[in-house]
Design an enzyme around this catalytic site. Structure first.
Site, PDB file in Angstrom:
ATOM      1  N   ASP A  55       3.397  -5.669   2.132  1.00 21.92           N
ATOM      2  CA  ASP A  55       2.310  -5.686   3.161  1.00 21.92           C
ATOM      3  C   ASP A  55       1.783  -6.908   3.040  1.00 21.92           C
ATOM      4  O   ASP A  55       1.311  -7.528   1.902  1.00 21.92           O
ATOM      5  CB  ASP A  55       1.339  -4.524   2.614  1.00 21.92           C
ATOM      6  CG  ASP A  55       0.193  -4.419   3.438  1.00 21.92           C
ATOM      7  OD1 ASP A  55      -0.009  -5.188   4.564  1.00 21.92           O
ATOM      8  OD2 ASP A  55      -0.500  -3.278   3.578  1.00 21.92           O
ATOM      9  N   ARG A 108      -3.447  -6.725  -6.408  1.00 24.48           N
ATOM     10  CA  ARG A 108      -4.067  -7.840  -5.257  1.00 24.48           C
ATOM     11  C   ARG A 108      -4.847  -8.990  -6.180  1.00 24.48           C
ATOM     12  O   ARG A 108      -6.198  -8.672  -6.266  1.00 24.48           O
ATOM     13  CB  ARG A 108      -4.834  -6.907  -4.439  1.00 24.48           C
ATOM     14  CG  ARG A 108      -3.884  -5.856  -3.676  1.00 24.48           C
ATOM     15  CD  ARG A 108      -4.675  -5.301  -2.494  1.00 24.48           C
ATOM     16  NE  ARG A 108      -3.915  -4.158  -1.861  1.00 24.48           N
ATOM     17  CZ  ARG A 108      -4.563  -3.399  -1.022  1.00 24.48           C
ATOM     18  NH1 ARG A 108      -5.588  -3.451  -0.667  1.00 24.48           N
ATOM     19  NH2 ARG A 108      -3.686  -2.425  -0.453  1.00 24.48           N
ATOM     20  N   GLN A 123      -3.368   4.095  -4.866  1.00 19.20           N
ATOM     21  CA  GLN A 123      -3.614   4.681  -3.627  1.00 19.20           C
ATOM     22  C   GLN A 123      -2.720   6.161  -3.553  1.00 19.20           C
ATOM     23  O   GLN A 123      -1.365   5.821  -4.229  1.00 19.20           O
ATOM     24  CB  GLN A 123      -3.097   3.956  -2.372  1.00 19.20           C
ATOM     25  CG  GLN A 123      -4.361   2.845  -2.287  1.00 19.20           C
ATOM     26  CD  GLN A 123      -4.156   2.069  -0.791  1.00 19.20           C
ATOM     27  OE1 GLN A 123      -4.696   1.266  -0.349  1.00 19.20           O
ATOM     28  NE2 GLN A 123      -2.668   2.206  -0.313  1.00 19.20           N
ATOM     29  N   ASP A 234     -10.454   3.219   9.987  1.00 24.29           N
ATOM     30  CA  ASP A 234     -10.863   3.298   8.239  1.00 24.29           C
ATOM     31  C   ASP A 234     -11.652   4.729   8.350  1.00 24.29           C
ATOM     32  O   ASP A 234     -12.492   4.533   9.171  1.00 24.29           O
ATOM     33  CB  ASP A 234     -11.713   2.082   7.925  1.00 24.29           C
ATOM     34  CG  ASP A 234     -10.831   0.961   7.566  1.00 24.29           C
ATOM     35  OD1 ASP A 234      -9.622   1.176   7.564  1.00 24.29           O
ATOM     36  OD2 ASP A 234     -11.392  -0.121   7.650  1.00 24.29           O
ATOM     37  N   GLU A 247     -15.215   2.737   1.889  1.00 24.14           N
ATOM     38  CA  GLU A 247     -13.728   2.818   2.663  1.00 24.14           C
ATOM     39  C   GLU A 247     -12.911   3.697   1.900  1.00 24.14           C
ATOM     40  O   GLU A 247     -12.716   3.309   0.488  1.00 24.14           O
ATOM     41  CB  GLU A 247     -13.180   1.601   3.269  1.00 24.14           C
ATOM     42  CG  GLU A 247     -12.009   1.741   3.773  1.00 24.14           C
ATOM     43  CD  GLU A 247     -11.001   0.743   3.683  1.00 24.14           C
ATOM     44  OE1 GLU A 247      -9.833   0.817   3.650  1.00 24.14           O
ATOM     45  OE2 GLU A 247     -11.798  -0.518   4.142  1.00 24.14           O
ATOM     46  N   SER A 250      -7.523   3.488   4.715  1.00 23.68           N
ATOM     47  CA  SER A 250      -7.024   2.610   5.807  1.00 23.68           C
ATOM     48  C   SER A 250      -5.778   3.258   6.595  1.00 23.68           C
ATOM     49  O   SER A 250      -4.911   3.689   5.876  1.00 23.68           O
ATOM     50  CB  SER A 250      -6.913   1.142   5.538  1.00 23.68           C
ATOM     51  OG  SER A 250      -6.341   0.381   6.673  1.00 23.68           O
TER      52      SER A 250
END
Length: 333
Positions: A55, A108, A123, A234, A247, A250
């Protein structure tokens, strides 16, 4: 920017928090799988650079990469599994209205650590095969509501088991597009618009993220080669403790050949069409899909009423952040 709720005191001990995290995760993934007809599968933590299936997020984040002893080329630690899941559905033989979910762990390195962000991302990544007739806004909204229902039911289970907790959420989703948000709040930044609409409606799905608005600006960045920017968005909830929108997911209907080519051209990266993954979309090999990621630690934060993501996950934090958090009653794991 860090947020320190005045007089904050965790409602659960560290040990109690660990037990409650298990309650949240065990409950939600069962409800999600049942609602969307998903099987749990295993997933990679690394992919090869040459595959083109990592991604790219907003296109500027640096991936963690390395060479390998007995394999040519470079490997990359995943940033999410948005593209991998679509390949898995094809390889495993899934049909329309069937899908998969998995525990996705990523690094990340360029995220700014704060109450809601960590260098470590966990996630539930999910994806489901759809028919051409389901590539529309009505179907997208139907799936969004099913996910929110699963979160609502999980919250009810948590509150029943832990009476000291009481995250307040609205089950009914308010839907709004990014252009409608800009039209409504032209003098606010995208983040300020999100806070304004989510504070008013508490459970919101903000649609159509990635393309430019009438102002010429983007609401937020999205990679051009997984979501169809006209059919994504979102899921956001209002957090009374932090006094901001959070959030949780997504997600969206994934690109078909037409939207992939258009979005790659819009972003000036049509060279990606040479990757095997992109070729498989352009020639119709890969199925049409809908999918997304649902933040595990963020969901635990909300339902367990924590002030910092580091209270529900083990990650790397600066000494200064640890000390400042402790001074405000926030004990990071």
């Amino acid at each position: 920017m860090m947020i320190y709720p005045e007089g904050y005191q965790p409602k659960l001990s560290r040990r109690g928090t660990q037990r409650a995290i298990k309650t949240v995760k065990d409950t939600f993934q069962v409800k999600l799988a049942a609602a969307l007809n998903l099987d749990r599968v295993t997933a990679p933590i690394m992919v090869t650079k040459a595959s083109g299936i990592n991604d790219d997020l907003n296109g500027v984040e640096r991936k963690v990469h390395f060479t390998m002893k007995n394999i040519d080329g470079e490997a990359e630690v995943v940033q999410s599994l948005a593209k991998w899941k679509r390949l898995a559905l094809y390889r495993y033989g899934y049909k329309a209205d069937e899908g998969i979910y998995t525990d996705m762990n990523a690094i990340r390195r360029d995220d700014d650590a704060d109450n809601l962000h960590s260098l470590f991302v966990d996630q539930w990544d999910w994806c489901r095969v759809i028919t051409p007739a389901e590539r529309n806004e009505a179907f997208l909204r139907e799936i969004v509501q099913k996910i929110v229902n699963a979160i609502y039911e999980t919250n009810e289970t948590v509150k029943e088991k832990y009476p000291t907790l009481g995250f307040c959420m609205t089950k009914e989703v308010y839907f709004i597009t990014t252009q409608e948000l800009e039209d409504r709040y032209p003098n606010l930044s995208p983040k300020e618009r999100e806070n304004a609409v989510v504070k008013a409606h508490r459970t919101v799905f903000i649609e159509q993220i990635g393309g430019k608005l009438k102002s010429g600006q983007k609401h937020d960045g999205r990679a051009p080669d997984y979501d169809d920017w006209s059919l994504n968005g979102d899921i956001m909830f209002w957090d009374d403790l932090l006094d901001c929108a959070v959030e949780i997911s997504s997600m969206g209907i994934r690109v078909d050949a037409e939207s992939l080519h258009r979005q790659l051209a819009e972003e000036g990266c049509t060279e990606r069409e040479a990757f095997p993954f992109h070729q498989s979309i352009l020639d119709g090999t890969l199925p049409l899909t809908i999918g997304g990621g649902i933040g595990q630690s963020r969901l635990c934060m909300l339902l367990l009423q924590k002030a910092h993501i580091g209270e529900v996950q083990c990650a790397v934090w600066s000494d200064a952040m640890r000390e400042e958090c402790l001074a405000h009653g926030i004990s990071l794991l």
